[in-house]
Design a protein around this motif. Structure first.
Motif, PDB file in Angstrom:
ATOM      1  N   ALA B 133       0.858  -1.212   0.055  1.00 56.20           N
ATOM      2  CA  ALA B 133      -0.229  -0.022  -0.116  1.00 56.20           C
ATOM      3  C   ALA B 133       0.970   0.992   0.054  1.00 56.20           C
ATOM      4  O   ALA B 133       0.618   2.242  -0.955  1.00 56.20           O
ATOM      5  CB  ALA B 133      -0.989   0.014   1.293  1.00 56.20           C
ATOM      6  N   ILE B 134       1.820   1.125   0.888  1.00 58.05           N
ATOM      7  CA  ILE B 134       2.775   2.705   1.091  1.00 58.05           C
ATOM      8  C   ILE B 134       3.415   2.639  -0.431  1.00 58.05           C
ATOM      9  O   ILE B 134       3.595   3.701  -1.193  1.00 58.05           O
ATOM     10  CB  ILE B 134       3.866   2.166   2.018  1.00 58.05           C
ATOM     11  CG1 ILE B 134       3.402   2.247   3.204  1.00 58.05           C
ATOM     12  CG2 ILE B 134       5.327   3.165   1.653  1.00 58.05           C
ATOM     13  CD1 ILE B 134       4.265   1.909   4.263  1.00 58.05           C
ATOM     14  N   PHE B 136       2.497   1.584  -3.827  1.00 57.92           N
ATOM     15  CA  PHE B 136       1.638   2.120  -4.610  1.00 57.92           C
ATOM     16  C   PHE B 136       1.171   3.587  -4.378  1.00 57.92           C
ATOM     17  O   PHE B 136       0.987   4.392  -5.285  1.00 57.92           O
ATOM     18  CB  PHE B 136       0.095   1.332  -4.661  1.00 57.92           C
ATOM     19  CG  PHE B 136       0.404   0.096  -5.596  1.00 57.92           C
ATOM     20  CD1 PHE B 136       0.777   0.610  -6.847  1.00 57.92           C
ATOM     21  CD2 PHE B 136       0.377  -1.086  -5.068  1.00 57.92           C
ATOM     22  CE1 PHE B 136       0.850  -0.888  -7.739  1.00 57.92           C
ATOM     23  CE2 PHE B 136       0.742  -1.969  -5.936  1.00 57.92           C
ATOM     24  CZ  PHE B 136       0.875  -2.156  -7.326  1.00 57.92           C
ATOM     25  N   LYS B 137       0.944   3.880  -2.922  1.00 58.67           N
ATOM     26  CA  LYS B 137       0.711   5.357  -2.571  1.00 58.67           C
ATOM     27  C   LYS B 137       1.917   6.521  -3.062  1.00 58.67           C
ATOM     28  O   LYS B 137       1.513   7.493  -3.611  1.00 58.67           O
ATOM     29  CB  LYS B 137       0.361   5.665  -1.170  1.00 58.67           C
ATOM     30  CG  LYS B 137      -0.395   6.772  -0.658  1.00 58.67           C
ATOM     31  CD  LYS B 137      -0.596   6.807   0.633  1.00 58.67           C
ATOM     32  CE  LYS B 137      -1.233   8.149   0.911  1.00 58.67           C
ATOM     33  NZ  LYS B 137      -1.033   8.513   2.383  1.00 58.67           N
ATOM     34  N   LYS B 138       3.066   6.032  -2.726  1.00 53.91           N
ATOM     35  CA  LYS B 138       4.293   6.838  -3.092  1.00 53.91           C
ATOM     36  C   LYS B 138       4.526   6.767  -4.437  1.00 53.91           C
ATOM     37  O   LYS B 138       4.749   8.028  -4.983  1.00 53.91           O
ATOM     38  CB  LYS B 138       5.380   6.134  -2.258  1.00 53.91           C
ATOM     39  CG  LYS B 138       6.669   6.772  -2.684  1.00 53.91           C
ATOM     40  CD  LYS B 138       6.911   7.722  -1.673  1.00 53.91           C
ATOM     41  CE  LYS B 138       8.456   8.250  -1.995  1.00 53.91           C
ATOM     42  NZ  LYS B 138       8.827   9.380  -1.395  1.00 53.91           N
ATOM     43  N   GLY B 140       2.548   5.415  -7.298  1.00 50.92           N
ATOM     44  CA  GLY B 140       1.559   5.245  -8.004  1.00 50.92           C
ATOM     45  C   GLY B 140       1.813   4.018  -8.902  1.00 50.92           C
ATOM     46  O   GLY B 140       2.529   3.177  -8.378  1.00 50.92           O
ATOM     47  N   TYR B 143       5.232   1.775  -9.299  1.00 49.87           N
ATOM     48  CA  TYR B 143       5.624   1.025  -8.175  1.00 49.87           C
ATOM     49  C   TYR B 143       6.046  -0.383  -8.752  1.00 49.87           C
ATOM     50  O   TYR B 143       6.755  -1.219  -8.337  1.00 49.87           O
ATOM     51  CB  TYR B 143       4.690   0.813  -7.259  1.00 49.87           C
ATOM     52  CG  TYR B 143       5.069  -0.088  -5.990  1.00 49.87           C
ATOM     53  CD1 TYR B 143       6.157   0.144  -5.125  1.00 49.87           C
ATOM     54  CD2 TYR B 143       4.259  -1.318  -5.782  1.00 49.87           C
ATOM     55  CE1 TYR B 143       6.727  -0.698  -4.220  1.00 49.87           C
ATOM     56  CE2 TYR B 143       4.604  -1.953  -4.740  1.00 49.87           C
ATOM     57  CZ  TYR B 143       5.795  -1.803  -4.038  1.00 49.87           C
ATOM     58  OH  TYR B 143       6.179  -2.627  -2.981  1.00 49.87           O
TER      59      TYR B 143
END
Lengths: 90, 234
Positions: B133-134, B136-138, B140, B143
């Motif tokens: 999750a981190i 993909f959040k960081k 996009g 990743y």
């Protein structure tokens, strides 16, 4: 010999064979880390942290062997099948 | 291998709470859940006691908790850099929960919830899901570059290796903690049945060491995984 004797022998042999190289490599890792600290005492914190992680990684190999040995001893999935085969053979 | 005496199981079997005997027998399968709740109760109580009368010049228990949390924060700063500050709550929770649930084994009649693979798998899955999750959040969708290796024609080779490597993480986190705590329990039980007087004491001291080291290693490995998801793909 009966089936459970073999289980115990297997678990003991697996633990022995798994622990000896683990202990040797942990000793080697500890030796190199201590040599590194002796050469550069300022870096002791980082070296010892890295060494702890490394020791845990090496130790996990022996832990896998232990888990497999416990599975062979107490929760062997093949117990029923083997006992059936033995019962059919007798 | 069942524990010889467990306090909460004994309590429930004495008080019964109107359950049938079958339900009470099922209760024995979920001792790790009971003791995980006991651990949570201890942690909540500690947090309440430490923050009840906050002082600028901390004394006593507040001082102790502040020192512990400051050490965890320093460790996060060292391993994850300034970006890791955002993950202080989850990392500190993991560290304190695992540490307390390992140390709870020292109280007679208590078992560590980490000596059951289910508790550890829950913790490891939290780390595994949060890592991605981190990521993909960081980063996009880019990743995915973390999984594909440096050169494009190596993708068919690198992708399966990376995926297997990432799937092996929760397994190894689970089995390491479980094996250490359960192994310690088994060794202690064997020693107690062979020579109950003085012989188990060195093993119990080893147990304190193992509890601290395993909590440290679990936390540090999850921090390293988070940091790996945060950094750019090479």
């Amino acid at each position: 010999m009966d089936y459970f004797t073999w289980c115990i022998i297997t678990a003991g042999a697996a633990m022995t064979l798994g622990v000896v190289p683990t202990a040797l490599s942990q000793g080697m890792a500890l030796k190199s880390a201590l040599e590194g600290v002796a050469r550069n005492p300022n870096a002791s914190g980082k070296v010892l942290t890295t060494m702890l992680i490394g020791l845990a990684m090496i130790e996990s190999l022996a832990i896998y062997v232990f888990v497999v040995a416990m599975i062979v001893l107490v929760a062997n999935p093949f117990t029923d099948k083997v006992l059936q085969m033995l019962g059919a053979a007798h | 291998m069942t524990h010889p005496f467990l306090f909460f199981q004994w309590l429930v079997e004495k008080l019964k709470f109107g359950y049938t005997s079958e339900q009470l027998a099922d209760f024995g399968y979920f001792n790790h859940v009971t003791y995980a709740w006991a651990t949570m109760a201890i942690l909540i109580l500690a947090g309440f006691l430490a923050s009840r009368r906050l002082q600028k010049d901390p004394k006593g228990f507040q001082n102790f908790m502040e020192v512990v949390l400051e050490q965890i924060e320093r460790l996060i700063g060292e391993t994850m850099g300034s970006e890791g500050r955002a993950f202080f709550p989850v990392v500190a929770t993991l560290a304190l929960f695992i540490l307390v649930s390992n140390l709870i084994a020292l109280i007679p009649g208590f078992m560590p919830p980490t000596a059951n693979p289910n508790t550890n798998l829950a913790l490891a899955l939290v780390v595994f899901l949060l890592t991605h999750a981190i990521g993909f959040k960081k980063h996009g969708l880019s990743y995915i570059k973390h999984f594909t290796g440096p050169i494009w024609w190596l993708i068919p080779l690198m992708l399966p290796i990376e995926i297997i490597g990432h799937l092996a993480r929760p397994v190894s986190l689970t089995l390491r903690l479980f094996g250490n705590m359960y192994g310690h329990e088994v060794v202690l039980m064997v020693f107690l049945s062979l020579a109950p007087a003085i012989v188990p004491i060195p093993m119990m001291l080893m147990g304190i060491l193992v509890a601290f080291i395993q909590a440290f290693v679990f936390t540090l490995l999850s921090m390293i995984y988070f940091a790996g998801a945060l950094e750019e793909a090479h």
